[in-house]
Structures are given as structure tokens and as C-alpha cells.
Design an enzyme around this catalytic site. Structure first.
Site, PDB file in Angstrom:
ATOM      1  N   GLU A 112       0.864  -1.184   0.000  1.00 54.20           N
ATOM      2  CA  GLU A 112       0.000   0.000   0.000  1.00 54.20           C
ATOM      3  C   GLU A 112       0.894   1.226   0.000  1.00 54.20           C
ATOM      4  O   GLU A 112       1.651   1.438   0.943  1.00 54.20           O
ATOM      5  CB  GLU A 112      -0.862  -0.054   1.271  1.00 54.20           C
ATOM      6  CG  GLU A 112      -1.627   1.207   1.571  1.00 54.20           C
ATOM      7  CD  GLU A 112      -2.161   1.198   3.020  1.00 54.20           C
ATOM      8  OE1 GLU A 112      -2.472   0.122   3.571  1.00 54.20           O
ATOM      9  OE2 GLU A 112      -2.262   2.293   3.596  1.00 54.20           O
TER      10      GLU A 112
ATOM     11  N   ARG B  60       0.900  10.246   1.047  1.00 52.35           N
ATOM     12  CA  ARG B  60       1.409  11.234   2.008  1.00 52.35           C
ATOM     13  C   ARG B  60       2.567  11.993   1.403  1.00 52.35           C
ATOM     14  O   ARG B  60       3.112  12.902   2.021  1.00 52.35           O
ATOM     15  CB  ARG B  60       1.906  10.542   3.284  1.00 52.35           C
ATOM     16  CG  ARG B  60       0.823   9.780   3.986  1.00 52.35           C
ATOM     17  CD  ARG B  60       1.343   9.072   5.215  1.00 52.35           C
ATOM     18  NE  ARG B  60       0.414   8.025   5.582  1.00 52.35           N
ATOM     19  CZ  ARG B  60       0.591   7.174   6.581  1.00 52.35           C
ATOM     20  NH1 ARG B  60       1.664   7.255   7.327  1.00 52.35           N
ATOM     21  NH2 ARG B  60      -0.304   6.250   6.834  1.00 52.35           N
TER      22      ARG B  60
ATOM     23  N   LYS C 153     -10.483  -1.772   7.538  1.00 54.05           N
ATOM     24  CA  LYS C 153      -9.241  -1.533   8.263  1.00 54.05           C
ATOM     25  C   LYS C 153      -9.614  -1.219   9.711  1.00 54.05           C
ATOM     26  O   LYS C 153     -10.674  -0.628   9.975  1.00 54.05           O
ATOM     27  CB  LYS C 153      -8.536  -0.341   7.609  1.00 54.05           C
ATOM     28  CG  LYS C 153      -7.238   0.080   8.241  1.00 54.05           C
ATOM     29  CD  LYS C 153      -6.517   1.099   7.354  1.00 54.05           C
ATOM     30  CE  LYS C 153      -5.352   1.721   8.087  1.00 54.05           C
ATOM     31  NZ  LYS C 153      -4.495   2.520   7.215  1.00 54.05           N
TER      32      LYS C 153
HETATM   33  C1  3PG Z   1       0.202   4.215   9.175  1.00 50.33           C
HETATM   34  O1  3PG Z   1      -0.817   4.718   8.762  1.00 50.33           O
HETATM   35  O2  3PG Z   1       1.293   4.800   9.257  1.00 50.33           O
HETATM   36  C2  3PG Z   1       0.082   2.795   9.516  1.00 50.33           C
HETATM   37  O3  3PG Z   1      -0.917   2.612  10.426  1.00 50.33           O
HETATM   38  C3  3PG Z   1       1.331   2.171   9.927  1.00 50.33           C
HETATM   39  O4  3PG Z   1       1.410   2.079  11.274  1.00 50.33           O
HETATM   40  P1  3PG Z   1       2.726   1.459  11.867  1.00 50.33           P
HETATM   41  O5  3PG Z   1       3.838   2.368  11.477  1.00 50.33           O
HETATM   42  O6  3PG Z   1       2.482   1.433  13.366  1.00 50.33           O
HETATM   43  O7  3PG Z   1       2.867   0.085  11.288  1.00 50.33           O
END
Ligand code: 3PG
Length: 211
Positions: free
Chosen positions: A40, A44, A128
Site C-alpha cells: 500500500e 502522504r 481496516k
Molecule cells: C500508518 O498509517 O502509518 C500505519 O498505520 C502504519 O502504522 P505502523 O507504522 O504502526 O505500522
């Protein structure tokens, strides 16, 4: 195979933040080498859509999707670049409907019973659960799966090698999401071997837990 069967088969969706399009191909290959054929790419960074485009064109074995999708215009852009699925931190009804209308698997973030009911009413089977650690982790998923037995969860946020087994061992968990297999610093340092090693270890834990 349906999207939910495919995502279950892999068991993990790495959450990827890429700042350089040049990193897209080596990263996707490093994940694949470790046995992970899902990723994914989060909306961002400026280059997210271009990263999706290059992976979907050059690495057909990888099922690449877009994450952190907040609205229809981002979903449309991602799908136009080759994204095979859409993930959101929350549930935006318009985005979900657009994806369904266009036959694109969509996994919106939900944490409360009301949000899960909204997802069910829209016809979704996989949601999710984010941020998983903050909202009660596996304990919350167990409680939610009692009334919502037809729903499969993608817990994301705070999942790591140390708690992967407890999530994957639950029958209501389709797969986990997480960034620990492709950490920011490892991408920055082009440490593709480390990413492959972390990926194959995650796959090993998933297989062992399920067997
Ligand atoms: C995110 O949106 O950054 C994800 O939830 C990843 O979370 P994590 O870095 O705790 O795996």
C-alpha cells in the site's frame, strides 16, 4: 480470487511511504523477494501516484494499492495510475461508493460499531481497524467480531513482529497492515536486503501461526 481471498493469502499489507520514485521498483522487488506480493503506497508524499504507476507497470506480480486516500479525487488519481485497491484511515462514504461503482476493492478505516455498521450497509466485507494499538488491539477485534462475524479486519497501527502472531491467529483478521517491514530509515538507506529479511520473517510467522 477475490480481493479478500488474495489479501488473506498473503496476510500482510506493508504500509509504504516513499519520497523518491526511484525507490519504488527496488522496494517492491525486495518485498516480493521476501514473499510479500501486496503493498500500500500512502498518499502522504508528492510522488505516491508516480510510484504506483511505475510498480503497476513494471512489477505485475505485485498487487499495488493506494493508502491514506482521503477523498474521491485521490482515489481516481490512484486508480488511473494502476492502483488495484484503495485504503483509507477512515470511512468516507463518497470514496467508498466511487470505488464500489468502479469495481475497485476499498478498505476504509473503522473502529466503532457504528462505523462498522456503516461499512456493512455499503456492502463491504473487509475493513481496516486503525490505529489498532490505540483502539484496543486484538482484544477489541475479538469483542467486535461477536456482533460482526461477517466482517474481516485489517488491523494497522502498532503491529510488529512481536504481536503479529496474536493478530493473525484470530479468524476475524484478514491480514495485518504495518510499516515495520519497510521502515523509513531502511528505505532511505536503500537497505533492500533488510527489507527482504523482515518480509520473509513476517511471512514465516504468518504461515507458522496459521498452520
Ligand atoms: C500508518 O498509517 O502509518 C500505519 O498505520 C502504519 O502504522 P505502523 O507504522 O504502526 O505500522
Amino acid at each position: 480470487m477475490t480481493f479478500s481471498e488474495k489479501v488473506f493469502a498473503t496476510g500482510i499489507v506493508p504500509v509504504v511511504v516513499l519520497n523518491n520514485v526511484e525507490d519504488a521498483l527496488p522496494l517492491s522487488k525486495a518485498l516480493l523477494k521476501g514473499g510479500i506480493d501486496f503493498m500500500e503506497i500512502t498518499f502522504r508524499t508528492e510522488c505516491a501516484a508516480d510510484c504506483i504507476e511505475v510498480i503497476s507497470r513494471e512489477v505485475p506480480e505485485m498487487t499495488v494499492g493506494a493508502g491514506t486516500v482521503l477523498n474521491v479525487s485521490q482515489a481516481r488519481l490512484a486508480v488511473g495510475k494502476g492502483a488495484k485497491f484503495i485504503v483509507s484511515p477512515g470511512l468516507d462514504e463518497e470514496t467508498v461508493r466511487w470505488c464500489l461503482d468502479n469495481d475497485i476493492p476499498v478498505v476504509p478505516g473503522t473502529v466503532t460499531p457504528t462505523e462498522i455498521m456503516k461499512a456493512i450497509s455499503l456492502g463491504l466485507k473487509v475493513v481496516k481497524f486503525f490505529p489498532a494499538d490505540v483502539y484496543g488491539g486484538i482484544k477489541a477485534i475479538k469483542a467486535l467480531s461477536a456482533p460482526f462475524g461477517q466482517i474481516k479486519f485489517l488491523p494497522t497501527g502498532g503491529v510488529s513482529e512481536s504481536n503479529l502472531g496474536e493478530f493473525i491467529g484470530n479468524k476475524s483478521v484478514a491480514a495485518v497492515g504495518g510499516s515495520w517491514v519497510c521502515k523509513k530509515d531502511d528505505i532511505l538507506n536503500h537497505d533492500w536486503d533488510k527489507i527482504t529479511a523482515l518480509s520473509s520473517n513476517a511471512i514465516k510467522i504468518i504461515k507458522e501461526t496459521r498452520s
